[in-house]
Enzyme design. Structure first.
Site, PDB file in Angstrom:
ATOM      1  N   CYS A   1       6.550  -3.469   7.026  1.00 39.37           N
ATOM      2  CA  CYS A   1       6.309  -2.132   7.604  1.00 39.37           C
ATOM      3  C   CYS A   1       6.961  -1.963   8.975  1.00 39.37           C
ATOM      4  CB  CYS A   1       4.819  -1.862   7.712  1.00 39.37           C
ATOM      5  SG  CYS A   1       3.959  -2.073   6.152  1.00 39.37           S
TER       6      CYS A   1
ATOM      7  N   HIS B   1       3.303   3.212  13.217  1.00 40.93           N
ATOM      8  CA  HIS B   1       3.326   2.996  11.770  1.00 40.93           C
ATOM      9  C   HIS B   1       2.111   3.708  11.158  1.00 40.93           C
ATOM     10  CE1 HIS B   1       3.580   1.392   7.880  1.00 40.93           C
ATOM     11  NE2 HIS B   1       2.610   0.507   8.014  1.00 40.93           N
TER      12      HIS B   1
ATOM     13  N   ASN C   1       0.894   5.094   3.404  1.00 41.58           N
ATOM     14  CA  ASN C   1       1.686   4.045   4.040  1.00 41.58           C
ATOM     15  C   ASN C   1       2.962   3.825   3.216  1.00 41.58           C
ATOM     16  OD1 ASN C   1       2.735   1.639   4.989  1.00 41.58           O
ATOM     17  ND2 ASN C   1       0.786   0.544   4.983  1.00 41.58           N
TER      18      ASN C   1
HETATM   19  O1  UT7 Z   1       1.142  -1.616   6.688  1.00 40.93           O
HETATM   20  C1  UT7 Z   1       0.162  -2.596   6.787  1.00 40.93           C
HETATM   21  C2  UT7 Z   1      -0.660  -2.495   5.578  1.00 40.93           C
HETATM   22  N1  UT7 Z   1      -2.034  -2.423   5.554  1.00 40.93           N
HETATM   23  C3  UT7 Z   1      -2.928  -2.005   6.482  1.00 40.93           C
HETATM   24  O2  UT7 Z   1      -2.646  -1.679   7.569  1.00 40.93           O
HETATM   25  C4  UT7 Z   1      -4.335  -1.950   6.041  1.00 40.93           C
HETATM   26  C5  UT7 Z   1      -5.316  -2.284   7.121  1.00 40.93           C
HETATM   27  N2  UT7 Z   1      -6.657  -2.153   6.618  1.00 40.93           N
HETATM   28  C6  UT7 Z   1      -7.241  -0.971   6.320  1.00 40.93           C
HETATM   29  O3  UT7 Z   1      -6.621   0.070   6.478  1.00 40.93           O
HETATM   30  C7  UT7 Z   1      -8.689  -0.958   5.851  1.00 40.93           C
HETATM   31  O4  UT7 Z   1      -9.211  -2.271   5.972  1.00 40.93           O
HETATM   32  C8  UT7 Z   1      -8.864  -0.458   4.389  1.00 40.93           C
HETATM   33  C9  UT7 Z   1      -8.619   1.037   4.338  1.00 40.93           C
HETATM   34  C10 UT7 Z   1      -7.897  -1.178   3.482  1.00 40.93           C
HETATM   35  C11 UT7 Z   1     -10.274  -0.712   3.915  1.00 40.93           C
HETATM   36  O5  UT7 Z   1     -11.215  -0.121   4.795  1.00 40.93           O
HETATM   37  P1  UT7 Z   1     -12.463  -0.967   5.329  1.00 40.93           P
HETATM   38  O6  UT7 Z   1     -13.257  -0.075   6.159  1.00 40.93           O
HETATM   39  O7  UT7 Z   1     -11.897  -2.208   5.996  1.00 40.93           O
HETATM   40  O8  UT7 Z   1     -13.232  -1.308   3.990  1.00 40.93           O
HETATM   41  P2  UT7 Z   1     -13.597  -2.729   3.391  1.00 40.93           P
HETATM   42  O9  UT7 Z   1     -12.391  -3.446   2.892  1.00 40.93           O
HETATM   43  O10 UT7 Z   1     -14.480  -3.457   4.357  1.00 40.93           O
HETATM   44  O11 UT7 Z   1     -14.468  -2.269   2.139  1.00 40.93           O
HETATM   45  C12 UT7 Z   1     -15.683  -1.563   2.295  1.00 40.93           C
HETATM   46  C13 UT7 Z   1     -16.204  -1.218   0.923  1.00 40.93           C
HETATM   47  C14 UT7 Z   1     -16.249  -2.414  -0.041  1.00 40.93           C
HETATM   48  O12 UT7 Z   1     -17.423  -2.288  -0.804  1.00 40.93           O
HETATM   49  P3  UT7 Z   1     -18.721  -3.207  -0.457  1.00 40.93           P
HETATM   50  O13 UT7 Z   1     -18.237  -4.611  -0.607  1.00 40.93           O
HETATM   51  O14 UT7 Z   1     -19.092  -2.847   0.943  1.00 40.93           O
HETATM   52  O15 UT7 Z   1     -19.703  -2.774  -1.489  1.00 40.93           O
HETATM   53  C15 UT7 Z   1     -15.065  -2.168  -0.927  1.00 40.93           C
HETATM   54  O16 UT7 Z   1     -15.223  -2.724  -2.202  1.00 40.93           O
HETATM   55  O17 UT7 Z   1     -15.377  -0.229   0.305  1.00 40.93           O
HETATM   56  C16 UT7 Z   1     -15.023  -0.658  -1.015  1.00 40.93           C
HETATM   57  N3  UT7 Z   1     -13.739  -0.109  -1.343  1.00 40.93           N
HETATM   58  C17 UT7 Z   1     -13.568   1.120  -1.888  1.00 40.93           C
HETATM   59  N4  UT7 Z   1     -14.458   2.059  -2.256  1.00 40.93           N
HETATM   60  C18 UT7 Z   1     -13.966   3.198  -2.767  1.00 40.93           C
HETATM   61  C19 UT7 Z   1     -12.493  -0.658  -1.163  1.00 40.93           C
HETATM   62  N5  UT7 Z   1     -11.554   0.189  -1.584  1.00 40.93           N
HETATM   63  C20 UT7 Z   1     -12.197   1.298  -2.040  1.00 40.93           C
HETATM   64  C21 UT7 Z   1     -11.749   2.500  -2.583  1.00 40.93           C
HETATM   65  N6  UT7 Z   1     -12.672   3.420  -2.930  1.00 40.93           N
HETATM   66  N7  UT7 Z   1     -10.432   2.797  -2.761  1.00 40.93           N
END
Ligand code: UT7
Length: 326
Positions: free
Chosen positions: A113, A252, A282
């Site tokens: 990225c 980004h 992204n």
């Molecule tokens: O270019 C570089 C690439 N990547 C990034 O920059 C990504 C950086 N990270 C992020 O943007 C965030 O961490 C995410 C958007 C990917 C995730 O957000 P988060 O607030 O960190 O959520 P999490 O991974 O802690 O997940 C929270 C909950 C989980 O459920 P439980 O375990 O709390 O029951 C996940 O299973 O959200 C769930 N979850 C979803 N729910 C609905 C994960 N993806 C989804 C989804 N829809 N698409």
């Protein structure tokens, strides 16, 4: 050392839109979750046959036209991509063929990225050293080709697109400062583990779905915020500038919450932050490229403005640069 400036910008976004509502029908997710956690509303998806070099071609044609250069005036083409047309030849060579840029040398650059920021600084250095005069840089990605549409934790985040810039030498800078960093010890946070020389394509790779993006999103979020702040501060310090001198901050576009946290900690006014993550998600290396182009198209960049590009990605890698618009 010669100065370098950007003289043309272009972009191309595939026409097909994939909205959060569409994704609700594919995986167990909701518009509400995606919007509040990421700020993304929709993303673009390339058609079959629309490879990274095809997207790059369309963005480059626009950038060259705006620069007032013909393809045969290009000395070098750098394509930043993690979704090349093929493992080899380089996507830059395919782009050379599409453009008929017969005098250009070509190579691809792999910095995920942060690829467009790395390409911009690399091009600046080639111009500064006097080796080349006119350089085309492109961030082009068909991320949908490495996205697992069965994995809700990643498939809602990414989209396809391309952005291009033409750089040439200049009497006044132009590019003022930059900072790069890498941490290969954190390579497993964000990667496509299968399909390369470590795990060549096999039935097992396909069954494990390891030819798709794997990401530890939560861990990456915290690291991304820290590194984007750090690299922007270093670049600004090298330029002898403060955050209040910044006219436009182009981060980004991975997640609106990351951008908010970074700009708040840097103390950059929300009016000075460019955002389009809601429309495209992204797009890896294409994100900062398209954002810079759109900011210019919207009249948000004027002569003598101080622009900061700031990105991070798989590797891990991160980087930023400060540009005075001339
Ligand atoms: O270019 C570089 C690439 N990547 C990034 O920059 C990504 C950086 N990270 C992020 O943007 C965030 O961490 C995410 C958007 C990917 C995730 O957000 P988060 O607030 O960190 O959520 P999490 O991974 O802690 O997940 C929270 C909950 C989980 O459920 P439980 O375990 O709390 O029951 C996940 O299973 O959200 C769930 N979850 C979803 N729910 C609905 C994960 N993806 C989804 C989804 N829809 N698409």
């Amino acid at each position: 050392m010669r100065a370098a400036k950007i003289i043309g910008l272009g972009k191309y976004l595939p026409s097909r839109r994939l909205t959060n509502k569409d994704l609700e029908k594919i995986v167990d997710t909701s518009d509400e979750w995606i919007t509040t956690r990421t700020g993304i509303k929709e993303r673009r998806i390339a058609k079959e046959g629309e490879s990274a070099s095809m997207l790059a071609y369309k963005a480059s044609q626009e950038a060259l036209k705006r620069a007032g250069l013909t393809p045969d005036e290009l000395d070098l083409i750098i394509v930043a991509t993690i979704t090349p047309d093929m493992n080899f030849p380089s996507t830059a060579c395919f782009l050379q063929k599409h453009l008929k840029a017969v005098n250009a040398s070509c190579f691809d650059l792999s910095a995920a990225c942060a690829g467009f920021v790395y390409a911009a600084v690399t091009a600046w250095q080639y111009i500064a050293s006097g080796l080349y005069d006119n350089i085309l840089i492109v961030g082009s990605e068909v991320i949908s080709s490495i996205t697992d549409f069965k994995d809700r934790s990643t498939c809602v985040l990414f989209g396809d697109g391309a952005g291009a810039a033409v750089l040439t030498y200049s009497k006044t800078p132009g590019f003022i400062s930059s900072d790069f960093g890498s941490d290969g010890f954190l390579s497993d946070i964000l990667s496509v583990p299968g399909g390369g020389s470590q795990q060549p394509i096999s039935q097992k790779v396909l069954d494990d779905r390891s030819h798709y993006i794997k990401m530890k999103g939560n861990e990456l979020f915290r690291i991304a915020v820290r590194l984007m702040i750090q690299t922007a501060e270093i670049s600004l310090k090298k330029a002898g500038l403060k955050t209040e001198d910044v006219s436009l901050f182009i981060p980004h576009q991975a997640n609106k919450r990351i951008i908010d946290a970074v700009s708040k900690r840097l103390g950059i006014d929300s009016q000075k932050i460019f955002l389009n993550v809601d429309q495209y998600g992204n797009m890896s290396s294409a994100s900062t490229a398209v954002a810079l182009c759109e900011a210019w198209e919207k009249g948000m960049i004027k002569k003598d403005d101080i622009i900061v590009l700031d990105a991070f990605g798989g590797g891990l890698v991160w980087g930023s640069c400060v540009i005075k618009w001339t």
